[in-house]
Design a protein around this motif. Structure first.
Motif, PDB file in Angstrom:
ATOM      1  N   PRO A  46       0.656  -0.988   0.405  1.00 25.67           N
ATOM      2  CA  PRO A  46       0.211  -0.037   0.260  1.00 25.67           C
ATOM      3  C   PRO A  46       0.726   1.288  -0.130  1.00 25.67           C
ATOM      4  O   PRO A  46      -0.002   2.623  -0.029  1.00 25.67           O
ATOM      5  CB  PRO A  46      -0.693  -0.414   1.440  1.00 25.67           C
ATOM      6  CG  PRO A  46       0.047  -0.901   1.787  1.00 25.67           C
ATOM      7  CD  PRO A  46       0.658  -1.867   1.465  1.00 25.67           C
ATOM      8  N   GLY A  47       2.339   1.115   0.322  1.00 22.60           N
ATOM      9  CA  GLY A  47       3.107   2.661   0.655  1.00 22.60           C
ATOM     10  C   GLY A  47       2.799   2.869   1.540  1.00 22.60           C
ATOM     11  O   GLY A  47       2.047   2.553   2.435  1.00 22.60           O
ATOM     12  N   ILE A  48       3.791   4.200   1.702  1.00 21.03           N
ATOM     13  CA  ILE A  48       3.511   4.844   3.134  1.00 21.03           C
ATOM     14  C   ILE A  48       3.470   6.084   2.791  1.00 21.03           C
ATOM     15  O   ILE A  48       3.142   6.824   1.671  1.00 21.03           O
ATOM     16  CB  ILE A  48       5.085   4.725   3.349  1.00 21.03           C
ATOM     17  CG1 ILE A  48       5.903   3.501   3.490  1.00 21.03           C
ATOM     18  CG2 ILE A  48       5.467   5.616   4.947  1.00 21.03           C
ATOM     19  CD1 ILE A  48       7.640   3.835   3.758  1.00 21.03           C
ATOM     20  N   ALA A  49       2.093   6.818   3.610  1.00 22.47           N
ATOM     21  CA  ALA A  49       1.731   7.701   3.566  1.00 22.47           C
ATOM     22  C   ALA A  49       2.195   9.564   3.700  1.00 22.47           C
ATOM     23  O   ALA A  49       3.930   8.915   3.957  1.00 22.47           O
ATOM     24  CB  ALA A  49       0.987   8.013   5.311  1.00 22.47           C
ATOM     25  N   PRO A  50       2.446  10.007   3.152  1.00 19.76           N
ATOM     26  CA  PRO A  50       3.275  10.855   2.875  1.00 19.76           C
ATOM     27  C   PRO A  50       3.523  11.751   4.245  1.00 19.76           C
ATOM     28  O   PRO A  50       5.340  12.240   4.508  1.00 19.76           O
ATOM     29  CB  PRO A  50       2.580  12.657   2.009  1.00 19.76           C
ATOM     30  CG  PRO A  50       1.549  11.519   0.955  1.00 19.76           C
ATOM     31  CD  PRO A  50       1.082   9.814   1.959  1.00 19.76           C
TER      32      PRO A  50
END
Length: 544
Positions: free
Chosen positions: A481-485
């Protein structure tokens, strides 16, 4: 350092001597042309005043032919040696006195030209040979005057004039020899100092080039005039091992550094905030100072890697935490072991309700997490120094993939690791065991988050050269899902985690291991799915 002339200096001295001889031959050619011209202008009066006009005329024409021949030979590319120069000066002195003998004698104005020949000989041959030129000219002059008195009954005053000319010859020789020796000593001293300065400059360039602090020289408009390898690497990712020199292909400053320069020009007392040239670069600090305070034309910039300062602060924090953990690990592990053992015994009871089993599962999971935190902190405090070796990444990465998949064979679903290796990937110098530990951590995280997002445990390993083709990088990309900014700036902080079961030390330990191997681990920001972590290795030939 000795004062012995080098080959280059000797060659330069010979070139200068040849150049002076060419100039002197031009002078002789002009003089011989004038003498021939005088013969053509007043041939009748010469017959009445000269002793042997025919011999004089033949001598003048022969002198012109000799000088013209030497001039043509020089134009053709002949490089005269010392013996050629010496022979030419001797012939010049003898021919001039032959012309004096066949003309009106020592009272002729040609005697003054002998002084120039003696002077030229002492300039071109600043040695004892110069004194010989003066002695030969004096003997010839006295001989002509004495012969004229004895054979032609001329005035005895010619002996006085010849003696005066002899004194003038020797005075010219001694004066020019003294001046020449002084010039040679001055030139030797200047050459020695020039060699010393050049050697010091080379040493300074090597020192500047090998400094880990980046150094830039800018003008007031932000144009780069000089840059060393550390600054190239920190700002542009293309440091080389060449000496610091002006750029052949001008580069523009990164926008963040340009903003800092503009702010400093407005207020030189203001300290510029740390910046990153690109998302994959370490945090940098720039310090500015003027090289010429009166004119203010050039600005010296020091670029420092702030990750070292951050690393030292975190090491101090972890060292204190490690000492604390080492001191209380025994006290924590004993009750923690008792809690885990009691939970296991209680779980074996057949009369437990479903709610109680959930509580026991929470106890077991968090006991395991506390034990993992203690183990990771202890590992940080006991970490050994790196033992780097030169590694061929194109061969090492497939071996790592094979070993990792063999160790992961018992997991379900199976793991898939894609390889993308550029054949031009340069070698890198690092500790294989420590960098493999970093890759294991990144691959484990990537497989776990990819499974959460796609149901498949899959990561991609990519290796290739940086822009300068001399440094290598390795990327690990997952499909999660990736990493939140808002969390991207804290992913490498100790004890930061978005996974409830994680300890928050994995990525911190990975960056620590990379820094110990002169590599840099960064989170790459792009528009592709998942996360991409890039390890950028230092130049394999750099000595730090």
């Amino acid at each position: 350092m000795t004062d012995t002339p080098t080959y280059a200096e000797t060659r330069a001295s010979n070139e200068q001597q040849i150049k002076l001889f060419r100039i002197y031959n031009h002078y002789r050619l002009v003089v011989s042309l004038m003498l021939v011209g005088l013969l053509l202008i007043e041939p009748v009066t010469f017959d009445t005043r000269f002793r042997w006009h025919d011999y004089y005329q033949a001598g003048v024409v022969s002198y012109l032919a000799l000088n013209a021949f030497i001039g043509l030979v020089l134009v053709a590319g002949f490089r005269p040696g010392q013996r050629h120069i010496t022979l030419s000066i001797l012939l010049d002195i003898l021919i001039m006195h032959g012309l004096l003998l066949s003309s009106t004698g020592i009272t002729n104005g040609l005697a003054n030209l002998v002084i120039i020949s003696v002077a030229a000989g002492n300039i071109l041959t600043p040695s004892r040979m110069g004194t010989f030129y003066a002695a030969l000219a004096a003997i010839c002059s006295l001989g002509i005057a004495g012969w004229a008195i004895l054979a032609l009954n001329e005035n005895a005053d010619n002996i006085v004039r010849a003696g005066s000319l002899g004194i003038l010859y020797f005075a010219t020789a001694f004066l020019l020899q003294n001046i020449s020796r002084r010039m040679i000593r001055s030139e030797a001293l200047a050459s020695s100092r020039a060699r010393s300065i050049a050697e010091l400059e080379r040493i300074n360039q090597q020192i500047i080039q090998r400094m880990r602090t980046g150094i830039l020289v800018l003008d007031r408009f932000g144009q780069i005039r000089l840059v060393n390898a550390a600054a190239e690497e920190l700002l542009f990712g293309s440091g080389t091992e060449t000496t610091a020199s002006p750029l052949h292909h001008p580069r523009t400053l990164p926008p963040a550094l340009r903003q800092g320069l503009d702010a400093w020009l407005k207020d030189p007392r203001r300290r510029v905030s740390p910046f990153q040239p690109n998302p994959a670069s370490p945090l940098l600090q720039a310090n500015f100072t003027q090289l010429d305070r009166e004119r203010g034309d050039q600005i010296l910039v020091f670029i420092e890697d702030m990750s070292k300062v951050t690393q030292q602060a975190q090491q101090m924090k972890l060292a204190s935490l490690g000492r604390l953990t080492a001191g209380i690990a025994h006290e924590i592990r004993n009750p923690l072991g008792a809690i885990s053992h009691a939970a296991q015994l209680l779980e074996e009871s057949p009369s437990l309700a479903a709610g109680d089993r959930r509580m026991l599962d929470i106890i077991r999971r968090h006991s395991k997490r506390v034990n993992g935190i203690i183990e990771n902190v202890l590992d940080l405090s006991r970490r050994r120094a790196a033992d780097p070796e030169l590694v061929d990444i194109s061969q090492w990465l497939p071996e790592f993939r094979r070993d990792f998949l063999q160790a992961d064979a018992t997991h379900s679903p199976p793991a898939f690791i894609e390889l993308d290796i550029d054949p031009n990937t340069p070698p890198a110098r690092f500790d294989k065991s420590q960098i493999e530990q970093v890759l294991v951590n990144l691959c484990d995280n990537g497989l776990r988050y990819s499974e959460q997002q796609t149901g498949t445990r899959r990561v991609r390993l990519r290796a290739g050269p940086m822009a300068n083709r001399e440094r290598a990088f390795v990327e690990v990309r997952d499909f999660g899902p990736g990493i939140a900014p808002e969390h991207r700036g804290a992913v490498f902080e100790p004890f930061f985690t978005t996974d409830k079961s994680g300890t928050g030390l994995g990525l911190y330990l990975a960056r620590e291991l990379c820094e110990a191997n002169q590599a840099h681990l960064a989170l790459v920001e792009d528009d592709q799915p998942g996360c991409c972590f890039r390890m950028t290795f230092a130049h394999p030939g750099r000595l730090i």
